[in-house]
Design a protein around this motif. Structure first.
Motif, PDB file in Angstrom:
ATOM      1  N   ALA A  29      10.719  -4.517 -20.230  1.00 47.40           N
ATOM      2  CA  ALA A  29      11.764  -4.626 -21.251  1.00 47.40           C
ATOM      3  C   ALA A  29      12.493  -3.299 -21.428  1.00 47.40           C
ATOM      4  O   ALA A  29      13.710  -3.260 -21.624  1.00 47.40           O
ATOM      5  N   VAL A  30      11.746  -2.189 -21.362  1.00 52.73           N
ATOM      6  CA  VAL A  30      12.349  -0.862 -21.491  1.00 52.73           C
ATOM      7  C   VAL A  30      13.356  -0.619 -20.370  1.00 52.73           C
ATOM      8  O   VAL A  30      14.380   0.041 -20.563  1.00 52.73           O
ATOM      9  N   LYS A  31      13.088  -1.175 -19.202  1.00 50.88           N
ATOM     10  CA  LYS A  31      13.997  -1.020 -18.068  1.00 50.88           C
ATOM     11  C   LYS A  31      15.246  -1.891 -18.200  1.00 50.88           C
ATOM     12  O   LYS A  31      16.117  -1.860 -17.329  1.00 50.88           O
ATOM     13  N   GLY A  32      15.335  -2.655 -19.272  1.00 50.47           N
ATOM     14  CA  GLY A  32      16.525  -3.465 -19.523  1.00 50.47           C
ATOM     15  C   GLY A  32      16.406  -4.910 -19.100  1.00 50.47           C
ATOM     16  O   GLY A  32      17.376  -5.665 -19.185  1.00 50.47           O
ATOM     17  N   HIS A  33      15.216  -5.318 -18.662  1.00 49.99           N
ATOM     18  CA  HIS A  33      15.021  -6.703 -18.251  1.00 49.99           C
ATOM     19  C   HIS A  33      14.743  -7.592 -19.463  1.00 49.99           C
ATOM     20  O   HIS A  33      14.210  -7.140 -20.471  1.00 49.99           O
ATOM     21  N   LYS A  34      15.082  -8.872 -19.335  1.00 46.89           N
ATOM     22  CA  LYS A  34      14.749  -9.849 -20.365  1.00 46.89           C
ATOM     23  C   LYS A  34      13.340 -10.355 -20.068  1.00 46.89           C
ATOM     24  O   LYS A  34      13.099 -10.957 -19.025  1.00 46.89           O
ATOM     25  N   VAL A  35      12.438 -10.100 -21.008  1.00 43.34           N
ATOM     26  CA  VAL A  35      11.021 -10.390 -20.789  1.00 43.34           C
ATOM     27  C   VAL A  35      10.513 -11.339 -21.873  1.00 43.34           C
ATOM     28  O   VAL A  35      10.788 -11.164 -23.057  1.00 43.34           O
ATOM     29  N   SER A  36       9.781 -12.358 -21.448  1.00 39.86           N
ATOM     30  CA  SER A  36       9.069 -13.237 -22.369  1.00 39.86           C
ATOM     31  C   SER A  36       7.574 -13.071 -22.129  1.00 39.86           C
ATOM     32  O   SER A  36       7.150 -12.729 -21.022  1.00 39.86           O
ATOM     33  N   ALA A  37       6.784 -13.337 -23.159  1.00 39.33           N
ATOM     34  CA  ALA A  37       5.329 -13.203 -23.037  1.00 39.33           C
ATOM     35  C   ALA A  37       4.662 -14.378 -23.734  1.00 39.33           C
ATOM     36  O   ALA A  37       5.087 -14.814 -24.802  1.00 39.33           O
ATOM     37  N   LEU A  38       3.608 -14.881 -23.111  1.00 36.60           N
ATOM     38  CA  LEU A  38       2.848 -15.993 -23.666  1.00 36.60           C
ATOM     39  C   LEU A  38       1.381 -15.600 -23.736  1.00 36.60           C
ATOM     40  O   LEU A  38       0.803 -15.143 -22.743  1.00 36.60           O
ATOM     41  N   ASP A  39       0.778 -15.788 -24.907  1.00 37.74           N
ATOM     42  CA  ASP A  39      -0.647 -15.514 -25.103  1.00 37.74           C
ATOM     43  C   ASP A  39      -1.390 -16.843 -25.070  1.00 37.74           C
ATOM     44  O   ASP A  39      -1.188 -17.697 -25.931  1.00 37.74           O
ATOM     45  N   LEU A  40      -2.248 -17.025 -24.066  1.00 35.64           N
ATOM     46  CA  LEU A  40      -3.029 -18.248 -23.958  1.00 35.64           C
ATOM     47  C   LEU A  40      -4.387 -18.149 -24.651  1.00 35.64           C
ATOM     48  O   LEU A  40      -5.117 -19.136 -24.710  1.00 35.64           O
ATOM     49  N   ASP A  41      -4.724 -16.959 -25.148  1.00 37.44           N
ATOM     50  CA  ASP A  41      -6.017 -16.774 -25.809  1.00 37.44           C
ATOM     51  C   ASP A  41      -5.867 -17.085 -27.292  1.00 37.44           C
ATOM     52  O   ASP A  41      -5.576 -16.200 -28.108  1.00 37.44           O
ATOM     53  N   THR A  42      -6.056 -18.351 -27.651  1.00 37.11           N
ATOM     54  CA  THR A  42      -5.815 -18.772 -29.034  1.00 37.11           C
ATOM     55  C   THR A  42      -6.866 -18.247 -30.003  1.00 37.11           C
ATOM     56  O   THR A  42      -6.667 -18.317 -31.210  1.00 37.11           O
ATOM     57  N   ARG A  43      -7.984 -17.732 -29.503  1.00 36.19           N
ATOM     58  CA  ARG A  43      -9.015 -17.182 -30.390  1.00 36.19           C
ATOM     59  C   ARG A  43      -8.744 -15.718 -30.726  1.00 36.19           C
ATOM     60  O   ARG A  43      -8.559 -15.342 -31.878  1.00 36.19           O
ATOM     61  N   GLN A  44      -8.722 -14.876 -29.701  1.00 35.18           N
ATOM     62  CA  GLN A  44      -8.563 -13.442 -29.951  1.00 35.18           C
ATOM     63  C   GLN A  44      -7.103 -13.054 -30.192  1.00 35.18           C
ATOM     64  O   GLN A  44      -6.832 -12.126 -30.939  1.00 35.18           O
TER      65      GLN A  44
END
Length: 265
Positions: A29-44
């Motif tokens: 993201a810092v480099k100017g890219h469009k970034v998405s993130a998904l967290d699959l760890d619903t516990r932690q």
């Protein structure tokens, strides 16, 4: 162009998976890219909480930091994992997915959708056992382990689905700074296994207190200049590790806005 999907997965906890995923997401993201993130760890929810902390800091202090779009997957919402992945990937250059330290259908689906699969391991035979069983006498690889077979099945499923390939990268986290016999043996075993199973080995992040200290504020090593903090020797060394990690992933270049990265004092 569809987002390049980078899945961080390892069935063993404590390998630095979430820390690596967050830093990779912010670095892109810092480099100017469009970034998405998904967290699959619903516990932690480590990745989700990390970025929650980041959003809260930005709001409280009025900071303009590079920020990925992010979501924590919730099976109770009855949304298919494939749909969640597709939604986040629709408007991004890169999609980062952090998975829990266990095997389940959602993790397998994420791995099968990967363009780049990153498996962080600590530099020890305990972690190496995840992907290959080692002979205790000569330290040679006897056979691939269950996780390597799981990745092999996911790669076959991906090829059958759309003809795509999964670039599997094993990332050696917490490398020892001093040369040691055990370190050389782990390196030799990994090299042998990589030829048999088909993955690349890259250096990851060392065991540094600064990574844990940054979590409560949701900051990364790339944010020090933005918050007016001077960088010490340890910070500079860690930033070098992060740059080497991103370079080692060998990601395809997406069109990017001007970089937001600045060197700290």
């Amino acid at each position: 162009m569809a987002a390049h999907r980078i899945i961080f997965a390892n069935e063993k906890g404590g390998s630095g998976k979430s820390t690596s995923a967050v830093h990779a997401a912010v670095a892109l993201a810092v480099k100017g890219h469009k970034v998405s993130a998904l967290d699959l760890d619903t516990r932690q929810r480590t990745l989700g909480r990390y970025l929650d902390n980041r959003a809260a800091l930005m709001k409280r202090d009025g900071l303009d930091l590079a920020m990925p779009a992010y979501h924590t997957f919730d099976p109770a919402q009855r949304v298919e994992i494939g749909e969640s992945l597709d939604q986040l990937a629709a408007d991004a250059d890169y999609l980062i997915v952090d998975t829990p330290g266990r095997d389940d259908d959602h993790v397998r689906a994420a791995i099968a959708s990967a363009d780049t699969l990153v498996t962080p391991i600590n530099d020890s035979f305990v972690d190496l056992d995840l992907i290959g069983q080692v002979d205790p006498d000569n330290y040679k690889i006897k056979r691939p382990s269950f996780y390597a077979e799981l990745v092999w099945d996911a790669r076959k499923a991906r090829a059958k689905q759309d003809g795509g390939t999964v670039d599997w990268v094993v990332m050696r986290n917490r490398l020892q700074h001093l040369e040691a016999r055990n370190m050389r043996r782990v390196a030799a075993a990994l090299n042998e296994l990589s030829k048999r199973v088909g993955f690349r080995v890259i250096p990851g992040l060392s065991e540094r207190v600064i990574y844990r200290e940054l979590f409560p504020k949701g900051l990364t090593l790339l944010d020090l200049a933005a918050i007016g903090q001077d960088a010490g020797v340890a910070h500079i060394a860690a930033r070098g590790e992060l740059r080497e990690l991103i370079a080692g992933l060998q990601l395809p270049e997406a069109a990017a806005a001007p970089s937001r990265e600045a060197e700290p004092a």
